[in-house]
Scaffold this motif. Structure first.
Motif, PDB file in Angstrom:
ATOM      1  N   ASP A 230      86.603   1.948  66.763  1.00  0.00           N
ATOM      2  CA  ASP A 230      87.644   2.443  65.845  1.00  0.00           C
ATOM      3  C   ASP A 230      87.056   2.783  64.476  1.00  0.00           C
ATOM      4  O   ASP A 230      87.468   3.747  63.826  1.00  0.00           O
ATOM      5  N   LEU A 231      86.087   1.981  64.041  1.00  0.00           N
ATOM      6  CA  LEU A 231      85.524   2.177  62.703  1.00  0.00           C
ATOM      7  C   LEU A 231      84.390   3.193  62.695  1.00  0.00           C
ATOM      8  O   LEU A 231      84.068   3.759  61.646  1.00  0.00           O
ATOM      9  N   ALA A 232      83.790   3.433  63.876  1.00  0.00           N
ATOM     10  CA  ALA A 232      82.617   4.320  63.933  1.00  0.00           C
ATOM     11  C   ALA A 232      82.978   5.781  63.741  1.00  0.00           C
ATOM     12  O   ALA A 232      82.088   6.615  63.579  1.00  0.00           O
ATOM     13  N   VAL A 233      84.258   6.126  63.767  1.00  0.00           N
ATOM     14  CA  VAL A 233      84.635   7.543  63.685  1.00  0.00           C
ATOM     15  C   VAL A 233      84.568   8.074  62.259  1.00  0.00           C
ATOM     16  O   VAL A 233      84.616   9.289  62.049  1.00  0.00           O
ATOM     17  N   TYR A 234      84.463   7.184  61.256  1.00  0.00           N
ATOM     18  CA  TYR A 234      84.455   7.646  59.874  1.00  0.00           C
ATOM     19  C   TYR A 234      83.203   7.166  59.149  1.00  0.00           C
ATOM     20  O   TYR A 234      82.571   6.185  59.545  1.00  0.00           O
ATOM     21  N   GLY A 235      82.892   7.862  58.063  1.00  0.00           N
ATOM     22  CA  GLY A 235      81.727   7.522  57.259  1.00  0.00           C
ATOM     23  C   GLY A 235      82.087   7.326  55.790  1.00  0.00           C
ATOM     24  O   GLY A 235      83.261   7.104  55.440  1.00  0.00           O
ATOM     25  N   GLU A 236      81.042   7.446  54.935  1.00  0.00           N
ATOM     26  CA  GLU A 236      81.244   7.181  53.499  1.00  0.00           C
ATOM     27  C   GLU A 236      82.198   8.171  52.847  1.00  0.00           C
ATOM     28  O   GLU A 236      82.983   7.799  51.973  1.00  0.00           O
ATOM     29  N   HIS A 237      82.152   9.438  53.253  1.00  0.00           N
ATOM     30  CA  HIS A 237      83.042  10.436  52.646  1.00  0.00           C
ATOM     31  C   HIS A 237      84.503  10.078  52.906  1.00  0.00           C
ATOM     32  O   HIS A 237      85.346  10.113  51.997  1.00  0.00           O
ATOM     33  N   GLU A 238      84.807   9.729  54.151  1.00  0.00           N
ATOM     34  CA  GLU A 238      86.196   9.388  54.484  1.00  0.00           C
ATOM     35  C   GLU A 238      86.611   8.079  53.798  1.00  0.00           C
ATOM     36  O   GLU A 238      87.770   7.911  53.409  1.00  0.00           O
ATOM     37  N   LEU A 239      85.648   7.159  53.651  1.00  0.00           N
ATOM     38  CA  LEU A 239      85.956   5.899  52.954  1.00  0.00           C
ATOM     39  C   LEU A 239      86.373   6.174  51.506  1.00  0.00           C
ATOM     40  O   LEU A 239      87.356   5.600  51.002  1.00  0.00           O
ATOM     41  N   GLN A 240      85.638   7.065  50.854  1.00  0.00           N
ATOM     42  CA  GLN A 240      85.979   7.381  49.459  1.00  0.00           C
ATOM     43  C   GLN A 240      87.322   8.105  49.363  1.00  0.00           C
ATOM     44  O   GLN A 240      88.103   7.880  48.435  1.00  0.00           O
ATOM     45  N   THR A 241      87.600   8.956  50.343  1.00  0.00           N
ATOM     46  CA  THR A 241      88.908   9.634  50.366  1.00  0.00           C
ATOM     47  C   THR A 241      90.033   8.620  50.537  1.00  0.00           C
ATOM     48  O   THR A 241      91.061   8.672  49.844  1.00  0.00           O
ATOM     49  N   LEU A 242      89.830   7.687  51.464  1.00  0.00           N
ATOM     50  CA  LEU A 242      90.839   6.658  51.691  1.00  0.00           C
ATOM     51  C   LEU A 242      91.028   5.796  50.445  1.00  0.00           C
ATOM     52  O   LEU A 242      92.169   5.413  50.098  1.00  0.00           O
ATOM     53  N   ARG A 298      72.706   4.931  57.603  1.00  0.00           N
ATOM     54  CA  ARG A 298      73.770   5.476  56.777  1.00  0.00           C
ATOM     55  C   ARG A 298      74.596   6.456  57.590  1.00  0.00           C
ATOM     56  O   ARG A 298      74.070   7.204  58.411  1.00  0.00           O
ATOM     57  N   LYS A 299      75.895   6.436  57.383  1.00  0.00           N
ATOM     58  CA  LYS A 299      76.785   7.413  58.026  1.00  0.00           C
ATOM     59  C   LYS A 299      77.520   8.120  56.900  1.00  0.00           C
ATOM     60  O   LYS A 299      78.453   7.586  56.307  1.00  0.00           O
ATOM     61  N   ALA A 300      77.068   9.328  56.606  1.00  0.00           N
ATOM     62  CA  ALA A 300      77.594  10.038  55.442  1.00  0.00           C
ATOM     63  C   ALA A 300      79.046  10.441  55.631  1.00  0.00           C
ATOM     64  O   ALA A 300      79.862  10.357  54.711  1.00  0.00           O
ATOM     65  N   ASP A 301      79.391  10.912  56.832  1.00  0.00           N
ATOM     66  CA  ASP A 301      80.773  11.330  57.091  1.00  0.00           C
ATOM     67  C   ASP A 301      81.044  11.252  58.580  1.00  0.00           C
ATOM     68  O   ASP A 301      80.201  10.793  59.358  1.00  0.00           O
ATOM     69  N   LYS A 302      82.203  11.744  58.988  1.00  0.00           N
ATOM     70  CA  LYS A 302      82.590  11.608  60.403  1.00  0.00           C
ATOM     71  C   LYS A 302      81.734  12.462  61.329  1.00  0.00           C
ATOM     72  O   LYS A 302      81.744  12.268  62.543  1.00  0.00           O
ATOM     73  N   PHE A 303      80.983  13.423  60.779  1.00  0.00           N
ATOM     74  CA  PHE A 303      80.134  14.271  61.611  1.00  0.00           C
ATOM     75  C   PHE A 303      78.735  13.679  61.798  1.00  0.00           C
ATOM     76  O   PHE A 303      77.955  14.178  62.604  1.00  0.00           O
ATOM     77  N   SER A 304      78.397  12.645  61.039  1.00  0.00           N
ATOM     78  CA  SER A 304      77.069  12.036  61.155  1.00  0.00           C
ATOM     79  C   SER A 304      77.015  11.155  62.387  1.00  0.00           C
ATOM     80  O   SER A 304      78.013  10.562  62.795  1.00  0.00           O
ATOM     81  N   ASN A 305      75.801  11.037  62.947  1.00  0.00           N
ATOM     82  CA  ASN A 305      75.626  10.146  64.104  1.00  0.00           C
ATOM     83  C   ASN A 305      75.458   8.717  63.637  1.00  0.00           C
ATOM     84  O   ASN A 305      74.937   8.458  62.582  1.00  0.00           O
TER      85      ASN A 305
END
Length: 305
Positions: A230-242, A298-305
């Motif tokens: 559930d948590l692996a689908v998002y990264g740092e960009h989405e965290l900052q948006t949230l 590091r996972k920059a955003d939801k598109f990062s592996n």
């Protein structure tokens, strides 16, 4: 008349231009940080060698207890294994770690520094190569170990002038970093490298999310625990948006983001508990991303592996 005092960090700041024309700023590692990393690395090597020696001695003691002729071959094998392991550790420790993606030994990582390719005057940024790493580390034997061996044998009186020469040799290389502005040792000069600061990346200041961050809603009493998938689908960009959505507290935005996350992770959203859900998701996603950073992932955003 007195001149302005320039901060020491500013004196160590350097700028290189990438092939794309982007200016990158580096801070050259201080001599103290390099010395601390050097000591820590050799403590790791020394304690590792001592532990390996005790382990092999313990195994060899068990073999002697068997008191059989067949054990002589095993004893020789242990001796060869110890010698080989010592040689590989002493000569491969620095090279193996500095060839890695972080360009740093455990000692350097603890000191917050790493090895990088040094740009020549008037040229742009360069890539750290295996040849450069090998060259800077092979030269360490000439800079440090050979004069130390001479110094250790000098007190016996058998080396004579060789001991004095060893002392001068040792001092020359040890003082070398104090005679250039980039704190380069001779190995760096030959290999075209320098050691720069590499502070660990940190996420922005954490948002205080009260009780909801612990997973339990104050409104409905529901407990939100999210799995790794559930948590692996998002990264740092989405965290900052949230985080921005939670800080603004707009009900419509909260509901929209809540629905989007539920749709993404396959949950069935209810109503009236959006903020508690989002606070719990934010806190657990943040914890997961920070845990990954400690291991260099590091996972920059939801598109990062």
């Amino acid at each position: 008349m007195t001149g302005a005092v320039i901060p020491y960090d500013t004196k160590r700041r350097r700028e290189v231009i990438t092939p794309e024309g982007i200016a990158l700023t580096f801070v050259v590692a201080s001599r103290a940080a390099r010395f601390g990393a050097f000591i820590l690395d050799y403590l790791i090597l020394t304690f590792g060698a001592v532990a390996l020696t005790f382990l092999i001695a313990w195994v060899a003691g068990g073999l002697r207890a068997l008191d059989g002729a067949a054990t002589s071959g095993a004893g020789e094998f242990l001796g060869v294994s110890w010698t080989l392991a010592w040689f590989l550790a002493w000569n491969g420790y620095f090279i193996a770690f500095e060839l890695g993606p972080r360009g740093a030994t455990p000692g350097k990582r603890a000191a917050g520094i790493r090895v990088a390719a040094r740009a020549a005057p008037g040229e742009g940024a360069a890539r750290l190569t295996a040849e450069a790493v090998i060259a800077r580390n092979l030269l360490r034997d000439i800079e440090f170990f050979m004069p130390v061996i001479l110094l250790m044998s000098a007190p016996t009186g058998q080396t004579g002038a060789a001991g004095v020469a060893g002392a001068l040799w040792f001092l020359g290389f040890m003082l070398f970093p104090f005679f250039n502005r980039d704190a380069l040792r001779a190995g760096d000069v030959v290999a075209g490298t320098w050691v720069v600061e590499a502070p660990r990346p940190k996420l922005p200041q954490a948002l205080s999310t009260a009780v909801g961050a612990r997973g339990t809603s104050e409104v409905t009493g529901a407990r939100y625990r999210f799995g790794d998938d559930d948590l692996a689908v998002y990264g740092e960009h989405e965290l900052q948006t949230l985080e921005r959505v939670l800080r603004d507290g707009n009900p419509a935005a909260l509901a929209s983001v809540h629905a989007a996350i539920c749709r993404k992770i396959g949950w069935h959203p209810g109503a009236g508990d959006e903020r508690a859900f989002l606070e719990a998701y934010y806190a657990q996603l943040r914890s997961r991303l920070e845990g990954g950073m400690r291991f260099g992932r590091r996972k920059a955003d939801k598109f990062s592996n």
